[in-house]
Design a protein around this motif. Structure first.
Motif, PDB file in Angstrom:
ATOM      1  N   ASP A   1       0.786  -1.225  -0.070  1.00 14.31           N
ATOM      2  CA  ASP A   1       0.106   0.125   0.086  1.00 14.31           C
ATOM      3  C   ASP A   1       0.955   1.270  -0.028  1.00 14.31           C
ATOM      4  O   ASP A   1       1.914   1.061   0.906  1.00 14.31           O
ATOM      5  CB  ASP A   1      -0.992   0.023   1.219  1.00 14.31           C
ATOM      6  CG  ASP A   1      -1.737  -1.114   1.228  1.00 14.31           C
ATOM      7  OD1 ASP A   1      -2.181  -1.404   0.126  1.00 14.31           O
ATOM      8  OD2 ASP A   1      -2.182  -1.279   2.296  1.00 14.31           O
ATOM      9  N   SER A   2       0.554   2.167  -1.051  1.00 16.84           N
ATOM     10  CA  SER A   2       1.177   3.286  -0.852  1.00 16.84           C
ATOM     11  C   SER A   2       0.514   4.336  -1.458  1.00 16.84           C
ATOM     12  O   SER A   2      -0.043   4.039  -2.274  1.00 16.84           O
ATOM     13  CB  SER A   2       2.719   3.275  -1.520  1.00 16.84           C
ATOM     14  OG  SER A   2       2.594   3.143  -2.988  1.00 16.84           O
TER      15      SER A   2
ATOM     16  N   MET B   1       0.468   5.336   6.591  1.00 20.26           N
ATOM     17  CA  MET B   1      -0.442   3.832   5.726  1.00 20.26           C
ATOM     18  C   MET B   1      -1.137   3.042   6.740  1.00 20.26           C
ATOM     19  O   MET B   1      -2.198   2.688   6.782  1.00 20.26           O
ATOM     20  CB  MET B   1       0.377   3.153   4.857  1.00 20.26           C
ATOM     21  CG  MET B   1       0.871   4.008   3.746  1.00 20.26           C
ATOM     22  SD  MET B   1      -0.547   4.739   2.522  1.00 20.26           S
ATOM     23  CE  MET B   1      -1.590   3.325   2.338  1.00 20.26           C
TER      24      MET B   1
ATOM     25  N   ASP C   1       5.265   4.129   6.090  1.00 19.82           N
ATOM     26  CA  ASP C   1       4.199   3.193   7.085  1.00 19.82           C
ATOM     27  C   ASP C   1       3.350   3.487   8.065  1.00 19.82           C
ATOM     28  O   ASP C   1       2.271   2.811   8.017  1.00 19.82           O
ATOM     29  CB  ASP C   1       5.377   2.224   7.230  1.00 19.82           C
ATOM     30  CG  ASP C   1       6.362   1.692   5.997  1.00 19.82           C
ATOM     31  OD1 ASP C   1       5.763   1.508   4.900  1.00 19.82           O
ATOM     32  OD2 ASP C   1       7.471   1.127   6.367  1.00 19.82           O
TER      33      ASP C   1
END
Length: 78
Positions: free
Chosen positions: A37-38, A53, A50
């Protein structure tokens, strides 16, 4: 002396079976990397880290605590 090279490619999932067959015939190894995920922030021209997220995933999963004001928030964690 042969050296190994790692290559990342994006392709339709339907083509993966063909690529695996081709790699097997050539003696290569193939593995699928899990997408991470980004989110891209165009204002800073950077990807979110991180911790950000994880906070977004926590909100999406409903793992947040709502407080009516800052005093209630501080009382919860102090």
């Amino acid at each position: 002396m042969a050296t190994a090279v790692s290559v990342n490619i994006s392709m339709p999932r339907a083509d993966m079976a063909f690529i695996k067959q081709l790699c097997k015939r050539m003696g290569w190894t193939v593995s699928e990397a899990k997408a991470t995920d980004s989110l891209y922030d165009p204002e800073t021209d950077a990807y979110l880290n991180d911790e950000t997220m994880q906070a977004i995933r926590d909100v999406e999963a409903g793992k947040v605590q709502r407080c009516k004001d800052m005093n209630e928030l501080l009382a919860t964690y102090i």
